[in-house]
Write a protein that holds these residues in place. Structure first.
Motif, PDB file in Angstrom:
ATOM      1  N   ALA A   1      33.403  28.080 -17.209  1.00 62.37           N
ATOM      2  CA  ALA A   1      32.437  28.298 -16.133  1.00 62.37           C
ATOM      3  C   ALA A   1      33.099  27.963 -14.800  1.00 62.37           C
ATOM      4  CB  ALA A   1      31.192  27.446 -16.342  1.00 62.37           C
ATOM      5  N   ALA A   2      32.402  28.274 -13.717  1.00 66.62           N
ATOM      6  CA  ALA A   2      32.881  27.959 -12.373  1.00 66.62           C
ATOM      7  C   ALA A   2      32.216  26.679 -11.874  1.00 66.62           C
ATOM      8  CB  ALA A   2      32.587  29.113 -11.418  1.00 66.62           C
ATOM      9  N   VAL A   3      33.040  25.718 -11.495  1.00 65.46           N
ATOM     10  CA  VAL A   3      32.566  24.461 -10.927  1.00 65.46           C
ATOM     11  C   VAL A   3      32.670  24.559  -9.409  1.00 65.46           C
ATOM     12  CG1 VAL A   3      33.046  22.000 -10.731  1.00 65.46           C
ATOM     13  CG2 VAL A   3      33.206  23.127 -12.958  1.00 65.46           C
ATOM     14  N   ARG A   4      31.623  24.098  -8.725  1.00 65.27           N
ATOM     15  CA  ARG A   4      31.604  24.109  -7.260  1.00 65.27           C
ATOM     16  C   ARG A   4      31.804  22.697  -6.726  1.00 65.27           C
ATOM     17  NH1 ARG A   4      26.732  27.739  -7.759  1.00 65.27           N
ATOM     18  NH2 ARG A   4      25.606  25.762  -7.901  1.00 65.27           N
ATOM     19  N   VAL A   5      32.614  22.565  -5.702  1.00 65.76           N
ATOM     20  CA  VAL A   5      32.734  21.293  -4.998  1.00 65.76           C
ATOM     21  C   VAL A   5      31.564  21.165  -4.040  1.00 65.76           C
ATOM     22  CG1 VAL A   5      34.083  19.978  -3.323  1.00 65.76           C
ATOM     23  CG2 VAL A   5      35.239  21.140  -5.206  1.00 65.76           C
ATOM     24  N   GLU A   6      30.738  20.166  -4.250  1.00 67.94           N
ATOM     25  CA  GLU A   6      29.569  19.935  -3.400  1.00 67.94           C
ATOM     26  C   GLU A   6      29.837  18.905  -2.308  1.00 67.94           C
ATOM     27  OE1 GLU A   6      27.070  21.785  -3.579  1.00 67.94           O
ATOM     28  OE2 GLU A   6      27.044  22.624  -5.601  1.00 67.94           O
ATOM     29  N   ASP A   7      30.809  18.035  -2.530  1.00 70.58           N
ATOM     30  CA  ASP A   7      31.122  17.000  -1.552  1.00 70.58           C
ATOM     31  C   ASP A   7      32.637  16.921  -1.371  1.00 70.58           C
ATOM     32  OD1 ASP A   7      31.387  14.810   0.074  1.00 70.58           O
ATOM     33  OD2 ASP A   7      30.105  13.485  -1.096  1.00 70.58           O
ATOM     34  N   PRO A   8      33.193  17.756  -0.470  1.00 69.08           N
ATOM     35  CA  PRO A   8      34.646  17.753  -0.280  1.00 69.08           C
ATOM     36  C   PRO A   8      35.155  16.495   0.408  1.00 69.08           C
ATOM     37  CG  PRO A   8      33.593  19.212   1.308  1.00 69.08           C
ATOM     38  CD  PRO A   8      32.524  18.764   0.365  1.00 69.08           C
ATOM     39  N   ALA A   9      34.245  15.622   0.873  1.00 68.77           N
ATOM     40  CA  ALA A   9      34.648  14.386   1.533  1.00 68.77           C
ATOM     41  C   ALA A   9      34.757  13.209   0.566  1.00 68.77           C
ATOM     42  CB  ALA A   9      33.667  14.040   2.661  1.00 68.77           C
ATOM     43  N   PHE A  10      34.528  13.466  -0.725  1.00 69.77           N
ATOM     44  CA  PHE A  10      34.635  12.386  -1.706  1.00 69.77           C
ATOM     45  C   PHE A  10      35.970  12.486  -2.428  1.00 69.77           C
ATOM     46  CE2 PHE A  10      33.852  10.282  -5.793  1.00 69.77           C
ATOM     47  CZ  PHE A  10      33.434   9.047  -5.322  1.00 69.77           C
ATOM     48  N   PRO A  11      36.669  11.354  -2.681  1.00 69.80           N
ATOM     49  CA  PRO A  11      38.028  11.400  -3.231  1.00 69.80           C
ATOM     50  C   PRO A  11      38.185  12.156  -4.544  1.00 69.80           C
ATOM     51  CG  PRO A  11      37.556   9.215  -2.384  1.00 69.80           C
ATOM     52  CD  PRO A  11      36.268   9.978  -2.295  1.00 69.80           C
ATOM     53  N   ALA A  12      37.163  12.191  -5.391  1.00 66.85           N
ATOM     54  CA  ALA A  12      37.297  12.883  -6.680  1.00 66.85           C
ATOM     55  C   ALA A  12      37.362  14.393  -6.526  1.00 66.85           C
ATOM     56  CB  ALA A  12      36.137  12.503  -7.605  1.00 66.85           C
ATOM     57  N   THR A  13      37.230  14.896  -5.297  1.00 69.82           N
ATOM     58  CA  THR A  13      37.341  16.342  -5.059  1.00 69.82           C
ATOM     59  C   THR A  13      38.557  16.697  -4.217  1.00 69.82           C
ATOM     60  OG1 THR A  13      36.047  16.379  -2.993  1.00 69.82           O
ATOM     61  CG2 THR A  13      34.832  16.490  -5.068  1.00 69.82           C
ATOM     62  N   PHE A  14      39.293  15.706  -3.722  1.00 67.42           N
ATOM     63  CA  PHE A  14      40.368  15.979  -2.760  1.00 67.42           C
ATOM     64  C   PHE A  14      41.413  16.950  -3.303  1.00 67.42           C
ATOM     65  CE2 PHE A  14      40.016  11.756  -0.177  1.00 67.42           C
ATOM     66  CZ  PHE A  14      38.791  12.172   0.304  1.00 67.42           C
ATOM     67  N   GLY A  15      41.686  16.904  -4.600  1.00 66.13           N
ATOM     68  CA  GLY A  15      42.723  17.773  -5.166  1.00 66.13           C
ATOM     69  C   GLY A  15      42.194  19.053  -5.771  1.00 66.13           C
ATOM     70  N   LEU A  16      40.899  19.324  -5.622  1.00 68.57           N
ATOM     71  CA  LEU A  16      40.286  20.472  -6.293  1.00 68.57           C
ATOM     72  C   LEU A  16      40.049  21.636  -5.341  1.00 68.57           C
ATOM     73  CD1 LEU A  16      37.546  18.678  -8.444  1.00 68.57           C
ATOM     74  CD2 LEU A  16      39.933  19.173  -9.042  1.00 68.57           C
ATOM     75  N   PRO A  17      40.107  22.869  -5.865  1.00 72.55           N
ATOM     76  CA  PRO A  17      39.702  24.020  -5.046  1.00 72.55           C
ATOM     77  C   PRO A  17      38.188  24.020  -4.865  1.00 72.55           C
ATOM     78  CG  PRO A  17      40.162  24.723  -7.286  1.00 72.55           C
ATOM     79  CD  PRO A  17      40.536  23.274  -7.215  1.00 72.55           C
TER      80      PRO A  17
ATOM     81  N   GLY B   1      19.286   7.990  -4.724  1.00 71.96           N
ATOM     82  CA  GLY B   1      20.511   7.901  -3.946  1.00 71.96           C
ATOM     83  C   GLY B   1      21.753   8.444  -4.603  1.00 71.96           C
ATOM     84  N   LEU B   2      21.616   9.245  -5.661  1.00 72.99           N
ATOM     85  CA  LEU B   2      22.791   9.849  -6.290  1.00 72.99           C
ATOM     86  C   LEU B   2      23.376  10.907  -5.353  1.00 72.99           C
ATOM     87  CD1 LEU B   2      21.484  10.416  -9.940  1.00 72.99           C
ATOM     88  CD2 LEU B   2      22.619   8.391  -8.995  1.00 72.99           C
ATOM     89  N   ARG B   3      24.682  10.880  -5.188  1.00 71.15           N
ATOM     90  CA  ARG B   3      25.365  11.852  -4.329  1.00 71.15           C
ATOM     91  C   ARG B   3      26.167  12.797  -5.218  1.00 71.15           C
ATOM     92  NH1 ARG B   3      25.223  10.125   1.133  1.00 71.15           N
ATOM     93  NH2 ARG B   3      26.116  12.214   1.445  1.00 71.15           N
ATOM     94  N   THR B   4      25.766  14.062  -5.255  1.00 69.98           N
ATOM     95  CA  THR B   4      26.431  15.042  -6.117  1.00 69.98           C
ATOM     96  C   THR B   4      27.806  15.383  -5.571  1.00 69.98           C
ATOM     97  OG1 THR B   4      24.323  15.984  -6.815  1.00 69.98           O
ATOM     98  CG2 THR B   4      26.282  17.349  -7.124  1.00 69.98           C
ATOM     99  N   VAL B   5      28.802  15.351  -6.447  1.00 72.74           N
ATOM    100  CA  VAL B   5      30.187  15.641  -6.093  1.00 72.74           C
ATOM    101  C   VAL B   5      30.571  17.041  -6.553  1.00 72.74           C
ATOM    102  CG1 VAL B   5      32.575  14.972  -6.574  1.00 72.74           C
ATOM    103  CG2 VAL B   5      30.855  13.221  -6.137  1.00 72.74           C
ATOM    104  N   LEU B   6      30.239  17.371  -7.805  1.00 71.17           N
ATOM    105  CA  LEU B   6      30.519  18.686  -8.383  1.00 71.17           C
ATOM    106  C   LEU B   6      29.271  19.209  -9.068  1.00 71.17           C
ATOM    107  CD1 LEU B   6      33.917  18.001 -10.256  1.00 71.17           C
ATOM    108  CD2 LEU B   6      33.647  19.031  -7.981  1.00 71.17           C
ATOM    109  N   SER B   7      29.115  20.537  -9.062  1.00 72.85           N
ATOM    110  CA  SER B   7      28.055  21.170  -9.844  1.00 72.85           C
ATOM    111  C   SER B   7      28.652  22.366 -10.568  1.00 72.85           C
ATOM    112  CB  SER B   7      26.897  21.617  -8.947  1.00 72.85           C
ATOM    113  OG  SER B   7      27.309  22.628  -8.053  1.00 72.85           O
ATOM    114  N   VAL B   8      27.965  22.845 -11.602  1.00 73.57           N
ATOM    115  CA  VAL B   8      28.428  24.019 -12.337  1.00 73.57           C
ATOM    116  C   VAL B   8      27.485  25.173 -12.037  1.00 73.57           C
ATOM    117  CG1 VAL B   8      27.149  23.406 -14.457  1.00 73.57           C
ATOM    118  CG2 VAL B   8      29.155  24.914 -14.582  1.00 73.57           C
ATOM    119  N   ASP B   9      28.058  26.343 -11.890  1.00 74.12           N
ATOM    120  CA  ASP B   9      27.301  27.565 -11.623  1.00 74.12           C
ATOM    121  C   ASP B   9      26.859  28.149 -12.958  1.00 74.12           C
ATOM    122  OD1 ASP B   9      26.319  30.055 -10.971  1.00 74.12           O
ATOM    123  OD2 ASP B   9      28.051  30.643  -9.762  1.00 74.12           O
TER     124      ASP B   9
END
Length: 257
Positions: free
Chosen positions: A141-157, A176-184
């Motif tokens: 599946a395609a994963v979307r970066v929802e929070d490009p300012a969080f370190p767990a996404t820094f290396g991801l497209p 207060g959960l902040r979503t980092v990645l979601s799946v389409d």
């Protein structure tokens, strides 16, 4: 003479090693094999050891819950690698809670998100932030970066093709959960599941990684990580280390959370 010089240099190097052995922080990885998640650890352990060497932190790896019988305060972060909270019993649970309340960081990976039986340890379910519902068969599946300012996404497209079990969750149990990645969900079939079971997906908003402050500590959660081969993937390892780094230090985000 040449061999004597070489031997002397090796001895000096050997004596110098302890001076550089202290990492910038210490991480405990708990990887307890279970029915559906055991082969992954053979791949994951050497990768985590390389990660520790590359990023200059100290790593303790455990195949069981015995570290929770002692003092956890030395660890900047604890990684529950496919290890759910129900593996902890009695006083071990209170030690984890005390560790978090003292400001400790927790990283929960894949199977760690599922607690059985549900509702038996509400504190841990709130630590995770969402409760597991079901998952369909492994699919790409395609994963979307929802929070490009969080370190767990820094290396991801911005969009990432990934193959995994796409966990479905009930409504959040923690604010207060902040979503980092979601799946389409339009890129896979949420209903593709075993006979006698039903999965329907979560709709447009289907988080697969998030973070939050909880009970005095920092918590990063990622539902990704089912298949052993995934632990050889550099992008996935970058995703994990970004979460570990933040959980251990609180660094890497632009504003306090």
């Amino acid at each position: 003479m040449k061999y004597l010089l070489l031997l002397t240099l090796l001895c000096i190097a050997g004596l110098a090693t302890p001076a550089f052995a202290q990492g910038q922080f210490k991480v405990l990885v708990v990887a307890i094999p279970n029915r559906y998640h055991h082969d992954y650890a053979v791949v994951a352990k050497p990768q985590f050891e390389r990660m520790a060497q590359r990023h200059a932190f100290d790593l303790t790896w455990s195949w069981n819950s015995t570290p929770f019988d002692g003092d956890l305060s030395a660890y900047a972060a604890i990684v529950l690698l496919n290890t759910p909270g129900d593996e902890l019993k009695g006083p071990q649970r209170e030690r984890l809670a005390s560790y978090v309340r003292a400001g400790g960081g927790v990283v929960a990976v894949h199977r760690a998100l599922i607690f059985n039986p549900p509702g038996e340890w509400p504190w841990f379910e709130r630590l995770i932030g969402r409760t597991f519902r079901i998952h369909p068969m492994v699919q790409t599946a395609a994963v979307r970066v929802e929070d490009p300012a969080f370190p767990a996404t820094f290396g991801l497209p911005a969009q990432w093709i990934w193959t995994d079990e796409w966990y479905e969750f009930n409504a959040p149990v923690t604010h207060g959960l902040r979503t980092v990645l979601s799946v389409d969900e339009s890129t896979y079939d949420p209903s593709r599941i075993w006979p006698g079971q039903t999965a329907r997906g979560m709709g447009k908003e289907h988080p697969v990684a998030w973070y939050h402050a909880y009970d005095g500590g920092r918590v990063f959660v990622t539902a990704l990580g089912h298949t052993p081969a995934l632990y050889d993937d550099p992008l996935y390892l970058a995703h994990l280390y970004g979460g570990i780094w933040w959980a251990a230090t609180g660094q890497g985000i632009d504003e306090p959370r």
